[in-house]
Design a protein around this motif. Structure first.
Motif, PDB file in Angstrom:
ATOM      1  N   MET A 189       0.869  -1.159   0.000  1.00 45.65           N
ATOM      2  CA  MET A 189       0.000   0.000   0.000  1.00 45.65           C
ATOM      3  C   MET A 189       0.912   1.217   0.000  1.00 45.65           C
ATOM      4  SD  MET A 189      -2.275   1.624   3.021  1.00 45.65           S
ATOM      5  CE  MET A 189      -0.719   2.082   3.741  1.00 45.65           C
TER       6      MET A 189
ATOM      7  N   ASP B 178      -9.737  -7.139 -11.203  1.00 53.47           N
ATOM      8  CA  ASP B 178      -9.529  -6.447  -9.923  1.00 53.47           C
ATOM      9  C   ASP B 178      -8.257  -5.611  -9.929  1.00 53.47           C
ATOM     10  OD1 ASP B 178     -11.786  -7.642  -8.594  1.00 53.47           O
ATOM     11  OD2 ASP B 178     -10.627  -9.508  -8.556  1.00 53.47           O
TER      12      ASP B 178
ATOM     13  N   ASP C  43      -7.454  -2.416  -5.096  1.00 62.09           N
ATOM     14  CA  ASP C  43      -8.116  -1.964  -3.871  1.00 62.09           C
ATOM     15  C   ASP C  43      -7.981  -3.061  -2.821  1.00 62.09           C
ATOM     16  OD1 ASP C  43      -9.730  -1.060  -1.824  1.00 62.09           O
ATOM     17  OD2 ASP C  43     -11.492  -0.726  -3.093  1.00 62.09           O
TER      18      ASP C  43
ATOM     19  N   ALA D   5      -2.476  -1.117  -9.891  1.00 60.51           N
ATOM     20  CA  ALA D   5      -3.346  -0.646  -8.822  1.00 60.51           C
ATOM     21  C   ALA D   5      -4.336  -1.742  -8.429  1.00 60.51           C
ATOM     22  CB  ALA D   5      -4.106   0.598  -9.283  1.00 60.51           C
TER      23      ALA D   5
ATOM     24  N   ASN E 280      -4.718   4.384   3.373  1.00 62.50           N
ATOM     25  CA  ASN E 280      -5.790   4.300   2.392  1.00 62.50           C
ATOM     26  C   ASN E 280      -5.616   3.006   1.610  1.00 62.50           C
ATOM     27  OD1 ASN E 280      -6.911   6.863   3.029  1.00 62.50           O
ATOM     28  ND2 ASN E 280      -5.224   7.810   1.919  1.00 62.50           N
TER      29      ASN E 280
ATOM     30  N   THR F  74      -1.564   1.356 -13.680  1.00 64.78           N
ATOM     31  CA  THR F  74      -1.416   2.599 -12.941  1.00 64.78           C
ATOM     32  C   THR F  74      -0.371   3.446 -13.644  1.00 64.78           C
ATOM     33  OG1 THR F  74      -1.059   3.563 -10.757  1.00 64.78           O
ATOM     34  CG2 THR F  74       0.330   1.703 -11.349  1.00 64.78           C
TER      35      THR F  74
ATOM     36  N   ASN G 111      -9.009  -3.104   0.103  1.00 62.67           N
ATOM     37  CA  ASN G 111     -10.206  -3.250   0.930  1.00 62.67           C
ATOM     38  C   ASN G 111     -10.934  -4.556   0.614  1.00 62.67           C
ATOM     39  OD1 ASN G 111     -10.295  -0.804   2.559  1.00 62.67           O
ATOM     40  ND2 ASN G 111     -10.496   0.261   0.594  1.00 62.67           N
ATOM     41  N   GLN G 112     -10.694  -5.112  -0.564  1.00 63.78           N
ATOM     42  CA  GLN G 112     -11.330  -6.383  -0.942  1.00 63.78           C
ATOM     43  C   GLN G 112     -10.882  -7.529  -0.040  1.00 63.78           C
ATOM     44  OE1 GLN G 112     -11.471  -7.213  -5.253  1.00 63.78           O
ATOM     45  NE2 GLN G 112     -10.689  -5.135  -5.521  1.00 63.78           N
TER      46      GLN G 112
ATOM     47  N   TRP H 100      -7.273   1.587  -0.548  1.00 64.91           N
ATOM     48  CA  TRP H 100      -7.578   1.576  -1.981  1.00 64.91           C
ATOM     49  C   TRP H 100      -6.331   1.941  -2.790  1.00 64.91           C
ATOM     50  CZ3 TRP H 100     -10.047   5.182   1.256  1.00 64.91           C
ATOM     51  CH2 TRP H 100      -9.583   6.485   1.167  1.00 64.91           C
ATOM     52  N   ASN H 101      -5.274   2.401  -2.106  1.00 64.86           N
ATOM     53  CA  ASN H 101      -3.994   2.691  -2.767  1.00 64.86           C
ATOM     54  C   ASN H 101      -3.094   1.459  -2.754  1.00 64.86           C
ATOM     55  OD1 ASN H 101      -4.580   5.335  -3.409  1.00 64.86           O
ATOM     56  ND2 ASN H 101      -3.681   6.157  -1.550  1.00 64.86           N
TER      57      ASN H 101
END
Length: 190
Positions: free
Chosen positions: A119, A173, A153, A151, A129, A177, A155-156, A131-132
């Motif tokens: 991250m 997914d 996320d 990139a 964060n 980037t 959070n998954q 999502w980074n």
């Protein structure tokens, strides 16, 4: 510790690989102990640990990843202690939190990709964060495993995937980037 690779071969290979013109994928995976190195856009190398490959069943190769966290700094982000590298950005290693067979093949390196999640955050930015996320898409080329940051996320990963036998991050997914904006867009295992 930062090490510069001055080999013209390495620079040319990297340029060809980035252009999609690298050597064909090898038929067999690496064996024995290798170094795991993150690479910045200028080619400076940041060794982060070692990986040991050994034969496994069904034609697969088992691996043991040993991240050298002595090279990382402790950061307390979003109520969680994280091991991070500090440079133009802060890059925190995010160990894959669920059971993983830690096996790969010459054509499927996804479990290793999941063990090399990071991250990033900008210096001075508050909190984490997820999502980074950074996901290194790996390929076996000319006796090395090369990776380019993509990139994702993270959070998954907040909840376990339904099927623990399949790597959860799939083709859709993970997104390309802007590599020139990221501090450590490359990874090499050699």
């Amino acid at each position: 510790m930062c090490v510069h690779r001055s080999s013209l071969y390495g620079v040319v290979l990297a340029m060809l690989w980035l252009a999609g013109l690298g050597p064909a994928q090898a038929e067999t995976l690496l064996d024995g102990q290798r170094d795991v190195i993150l690479v910045d856009a200028a080619g400076a190398e940041f060794p982060i640990g070692t990986i040991t490959f050994s034969p496994a069943s069904d034609g697969l190769t088992a691996y043991q990843l040993d991240v050298d966290y002595r090279r990382f700094k402790d950061f307390f982000l979003s109520m969680k202690e994280m091991k991070c590298l500090e440079g133009r950005e802060i890059w925190c290693h995010i160990p894959y939190p669920y059971q993983n067979p830690r096996t790969v093949s010459a054509t499927d390196l996804r479990w290793l990709e999941h063990d090399l999640l990071f991250m990033f955050k900008r210096v001075g930015e508050f909190g984490a964060n997820f999502w980074n996320g950074m996901y290194y898409r790996l390929s076996l080329q000319d006796g090395e495993i090369l990776g380019l940051a993509h990139a994702v996320d993270l959070n998954q990963l907040a909840a376990p995937p339904e099927d623990l036998t399949v790597p959860p991050f799939g083709e859709f997914d993970v997104a390309e980037t802007s590599l020139d904006e990221r501090w450590l867009p490359g990874l090499v295992i050699r």
